[in-house]
Design a protein around this motif. Sequence first.
Motif, PDB file in Angstrom:
ATOM      1  N   ASP A 157      20.399  66.507  33.508  1.00 53.60           N
ATOM      2  CA  ASP A 157      19.686  67.947  33.104  1.00 53.60           C
ATOM      3  C   ASP A 157      19.659  68.127  31.597  1.00 53.60           C
ATOM      4  O   ASP A 157      18.916  68.800  31.064  1.00 53.60           O
ATOM      5  CB  ASP A 157      20.476  68.878  33.783  1.00 53.60           C
ATOM      6  N   ARG A 158      20.537  67.116  30.680  1.00 51.38           N
ATOM      7  CA  ARG A 158      20.494  67.298  29.288  1.00 51.38           C
ATOM      8  C   ARG A 158      19.795  66.020  28.789  1.00 51.38           C
ATOM      9  O   ARG A 158      19.578  65.772  27.515  1.00 51.38           O
ATOM     10  CB  ARG A 158      21.775  67.616  28.723  1.00 51.38           C
ATOM     11  N   ARG A 160      16.043  65.036  29.969  1.00 51.28           N
ATOM     12  CA  ARG A 160      15.024  65.271  31.001  1.00 51.28           C
ATOM     13  C   ARG A 160      14.411  64.213  31.030  1.00 51.28           C
ATOM     14  O   ARG A 160      13.467  63.797  32.248  1.00 51.28           O
ATOM     15  CB  ARG A 160      14.012  66.543  30.386  1.00 51.28           C
ATOM     16  N   GLY A 161      13.880  63.510  29.864  1.00 45.61           N
ATOM     17  CA  GLY A 161      13.124  62.124  29.978  1.00 45.61           C
ATOM     18  C   GLY A 161      13.671  61.244  30.836  1.00 45.61           C
ATOM     19  O   GLY A 161      12.958  60.516  31.808  1.00 45.61           O
ATOM     20  N   TYR A 162      14.734  61.062  30.871  1.00 46.65           N
ATOM     21  CA  TYR A 162      15.598  60.076  31.974  1.00 46.65           C
ATOM     22  C   TYR A 162      15.431  60.499  33.144  1.00 46.65           C
ATOM     23  O   TYR A 162      15.402  59.748  34.119  1.00 46.65           O
ATOM     24  CB  TYR A 162      16.869  59.649  31.586  1.00 46.65           C
ATOM     25  N   ARG A 163      15.529  61.837  33.290  1.00 44.06           N
ATOM     26  CA  ARG A 163      15.363  62.384  34.778  1.00 44.06           C
ATOM     27  C   ARG A 163      14.104  62.010  35.163  1.00 44.06           C
ATOM     28  O   ARG A 163      14.117  61.801  36.441  1.00 44.06           O
ATOM     29  CB  ARG A 163      15.915  63.924  34.589  1.00 44.06           C
ATOM     30  N   ILE A 164      13.097  62.134  34.751  1.00 45.02           N
ATOM     31  CA  ILE A 164      11.970  61.854  34.905  1.00 45.02           C
ATOM     32  C   ILE A 164      11.706  60.572  35.594  1.00 45.02           C
ATOM     33  O   ILE A 164      11.108  60.041  36.372  1.00 45.02           O
ATOM     34  CB  ILE A 164      10.725  62.147  34.178  1.00 45.02           C
ATOM     35  N   ASN A 167      13.549  59.499  38.606  1.00 45.78           N
ATOM     36  CA  ASN A 167      12.856  60.057  39.878  1.00 45.78           C
ATOM     37  C   ASN A 167      11.788  59.213  40.139  1.00 45.78           C
ATOM     38  O   ASN A 167      11.431  58.755  41.349  1.00 45.78           O
ATOM     39  CB  ASN A 167      12.496  61.449  39.799  1.00 45.78           C
ATOM     40  N   MET A 264      12.780  61.950  22.982  1.00 49.37           N
ATOM     41  CA  MET A 264      13.429  62.648  24.080  1.00 49.37           C
ATOM     42  C   MET A 264      14.878  63.029  23.700  1.00 49.37           C
ATOM     43  O   MET A 264      15.481  62.500  23.291  1.00 49.37           O
ATOM     44  CB  MET A 264      13.423  61.807  25.332  1.00 49.37           C
TER      45      MET A 264
END
Length: 276
Positions: A157-158, A160-164, A167, A264
Amino acid sequence: MLSAIVGGILMAEPERWQVSTDAAEVYESCFVPAIFGAWAGPVADAAAITTGNKVLDVGCGTGVLAREALRRVGQKGQVVGLDLNEGMLAVAARAEPKIQWRQGDAASLPFDDASFDVVVSQFALMYFPDRVASLSQMWRTLAPGGRLAVAVWASLDRARGYRILVNITAGRNGHEAADVLAAPFVLGDQAGLAKLFADSGISAASVTLHEGSVRFASVKEFIRIEVKGSPLADMLSDDDMESLARQCERALAEFVEPSGEIIMPLDAYIVTASKG
């Protein structure tokens, strides 16, 4: 080379994170300047490394933190870098022969009790199969009055680029591939991290959040480096990588600068403790 697992994806087993010397070269030439180099100073600061110290870097990778420690300890000090991965150590030894590079297991460190003034570890703890044993070993080898500093990535959550990216990869290539990208963020819960250190016999540890960022020349370069510098190199074809990059160029547009460079957010916790 960053990967977690959060949000229903199971974390890849840590012992599977082994890379070839070629991948280690990518790590040193690409990941170190883009990500890890910027953290060597803050971790060394947190550990208060100074002239004459004897320093152990556990899970040293290609040695960026160990090299920063060597710069600080001077001729009167000593730095030892330990890693389980032969590919990483081969690159580390070529980069800085003045450091003593040792292959070994963090859960069974090949050093006597109280051998070091400072023990550090930068973005490696999440890959250790037995984290409690590894931290206990770091504490055992630390001399009375010595200082420990361990850096781990904060939650997805800290970042966000990696979260995207995680997914998208899960949807395109399956959870096994996404697990590789998500694994580094598995220790991103602050309370859970403090408990891990307490469970390891380090009850007075301080967990501090540090903000950071990651920078690559382009989205395409970001994806190429993430794939080629990790076990994804054996999981995705070049066509898969190109297709993934095209989809990510759209999804990560908010992080792209007018120059085409991508920047990011990527935050970390640095955990510190002093012994006795």
